[in-house]
Design a protein around this motif. Sequence first.
Motif, PDB file in Angstrom:
ATOM      1  N   PRO A 214       0.821  -1.213   0.000  1.00 24.26           N
ATOM      2  CA  PRO A 214       0.000   0.000   0.000  1.00 24.26           C
ATOM      3  C   PRO A 214       0.858   1.268   0.000  1.00 24.26           C
ATOM      4  O   PRO A 214       2.002   1.280   0.467  1.00 24.26           O
ATOM      5  CB  PRO A 214      -0.799  -0.118   1.298  1.00 24.26           C
ATOM      6  CG  PRO A 214       0.084  -0.927   2.203  1.00 24.26           C
ATOM      7  CD  PRO A 214       0.773  -1.911   1.302  1.00 24.26           C
ATOM      8  N   GLY A 215       0.258   2.324  -0.570  1.00 28.54           N
ATOM      9  CA  GLY A 215       0.852   3.647  -0.433  1.00 28.54           C
ATOM     10  C   GLY A 215       2.097   3.902  -1.244  1.00 28.54           C
ATOM     11  O   GLY A 215       2.852   4.837  -0.931  1.00 28.54           O
ATOM     12  N   ARG A 216       2.345   3.139  -2.295  1.00 26.27           N
ATOM     13  CA  ARG A 216       3.516   3.388  -3.133  1.00 26.27           C
ATOM     14  C   ARG A 216       3.319   4.679  -3.927  1.00 26.27           C
ATOM     15  O   ARG A 216       2.201   5.056  -4.278  1.00 26.27           O
ATOM     16  CB  ARG A 216       3.758   2.226  -4.081  1.00 26.27           C
ATOM     17  CG  ARG A 216       4.055   0.889  -3.397  1.00 26.27           C
ATOM     18  CD  ARG A 216       5.442   0.832  -2.798  1.00 26.27           C
ATOM     19  NE  ARG A 216       6.480   0.896  -3.824  1.00 26.27           N
ATOM     20  CZ  ARG A 216       6.971  -0.181  -4.451  1.00 26.27           C
ATOM     21  NH1 ARG A 216       6.513  -1.391  -4.168  1.00 26.27           N
ATOM     22  NH2 ARG A 216       7.941  -0.035  -5.342  1.00 26.27           N
ATOM     23  N   THR A 217       4.418   5.355  -4.223  1.00 23.90           N
ATOM     24  CA  THR A 217       4.384   6.641  -4.915  1.00 23.90           C
ATOM     25  C   THR A 217       4.916   6.507  -6.330  1.00 23.90           C
ATOM     26  O   THR A 217       5.962   5.883  -6.554  1.00 23.90           O
ATOM     27  CB  THR A 217       5.210   7.690  -4.154  1.00 23.90           C
ATOM     28  OG1 THR A 217       4.658   7.860  -2.851  1.00 23.90           O
ATOM     29  CG2 THR A 217       5.197   9.031  -4.881  1.00 23.90           C
ATOM     30  N   VAL A 218       4.196   7.095  -7.277  1.00 25.84           N
ATOM     31  CA  VAL A 218       4.616   7.136  -8.669  1.00 25.84           C
ATOM     32  C   VAL A 218       4.891   8.589  -9.030  1.00 25.84           C
ATOM     33  O   VAL A 218       4.036   9.455  -8.836  1.00 25.84           O
ATOM     34  CB  VAL A 218       3.524   6.555  -9.601  1.00 25.84           C
ATOM     35  CG1 VAL A 218       3.946   6.687 -11.058  1.00 25.84           C
ATOM     36  CG2 VAL A 218       3.241   5.094  -9.265  1.00 25.84           C
ATOM     37  N   ARG A 219       6.090   8.851  -9.584  1.00 28.48           N
ATOM     38  CA  ARG A 219       6.466  10.210  -9.982  1.00 28.48           C
ATOM     39  C   ARG A 219       6.829  10.220 -11.464  1.00 28.48           C
ATOM     40  O   ARG A 219       7.591   9.367 -11.932  1.00 28.48           O
ATOM     41  CB  ARG A 219       7.645  10.716  -9.149  1.00 28.48           C
ATOM     42  CG  ARG A 219       8.045  12.167  -9.456  1.00 28.48           C
ATOM     43  CD  ARG A 219       9.157  12.633  -8.525  1.00 28.48           C
ATOM     44  NE  ARG A 219       8.744  12.568  -7.137  1.00 28.48           N
ATOM     45  CZ  ARG A 219       8.056  13.521  -6.515  1.00 28.48           C
ATOM     46  NH1 ARG A 219       7.707  14.614  -7.182  1.00 28.48           N
ATOM     47  NH2 ARG A 219       7.714  13.386  -5.248  1.00 28.48           N
TER      48      ARG A 219
END
Length: 211
Positions: free
Chosen positions: A193-198
């Motif tokens: 959960p809560g992974r960040t994509v930039r």
Amino acid sequence: MTRHSFSFGPHYDPANLGFGPLVCHNDDRLDPSAADVAGYPEHPHTELEIVTWVLEGALVHTDVAGGRHVVEAGRAQVLSAGTGVRHSEVADAQSGRCGFVQAWLTPSAPGAVPSYALGEAPPSSSGLVEVAGGDGLPIGTTGARLLLARLSPGESVTLPDDPRQHVFAATGGVSLDGLDLRAGDAVRLTDEPGRTVRASEQTELLVWSFA
């Protein structure tokens, strides 16, 4: 040209048949100038939820119920095959090249009456927007959502907390906590959960999320 995330047709891999209810995820590019018919002539489906997102150009959908729809870039369609339907999908020659992503999911309850829905263009937003499932077009797979984010360079989104997610860079390029994804790349997340994509460039990001 078609790129497959899972086993499809002659490209069979018994270790890569799907991810949860997602059994097909194809990235198609059609060029009307290269063929008399660019796309898929009339063919049958049963017991599938078929979700299509058009990236460029336009896709012409026809079915045996008499439906004909032109699906422009930035819109989604959902075909619930149910007990059986025949349809065709070809590039709109007047719109030039057509690119679309199509996913097939197993329905939660078999035996449904076939149905079709065409979505409106979602609002311009760098955040994740539900285009199918949730507040988007209805689909017959419980807990499944297709989310879209349009990201400019440097913008980021936080992925949902759902236990399974299929993250696909349809265009552009992103970094997923240090893992670089270029256009056409996908990653499958389980209980992360809560992974960040930039975004590293202008990107259209498609995320299938399964509760």
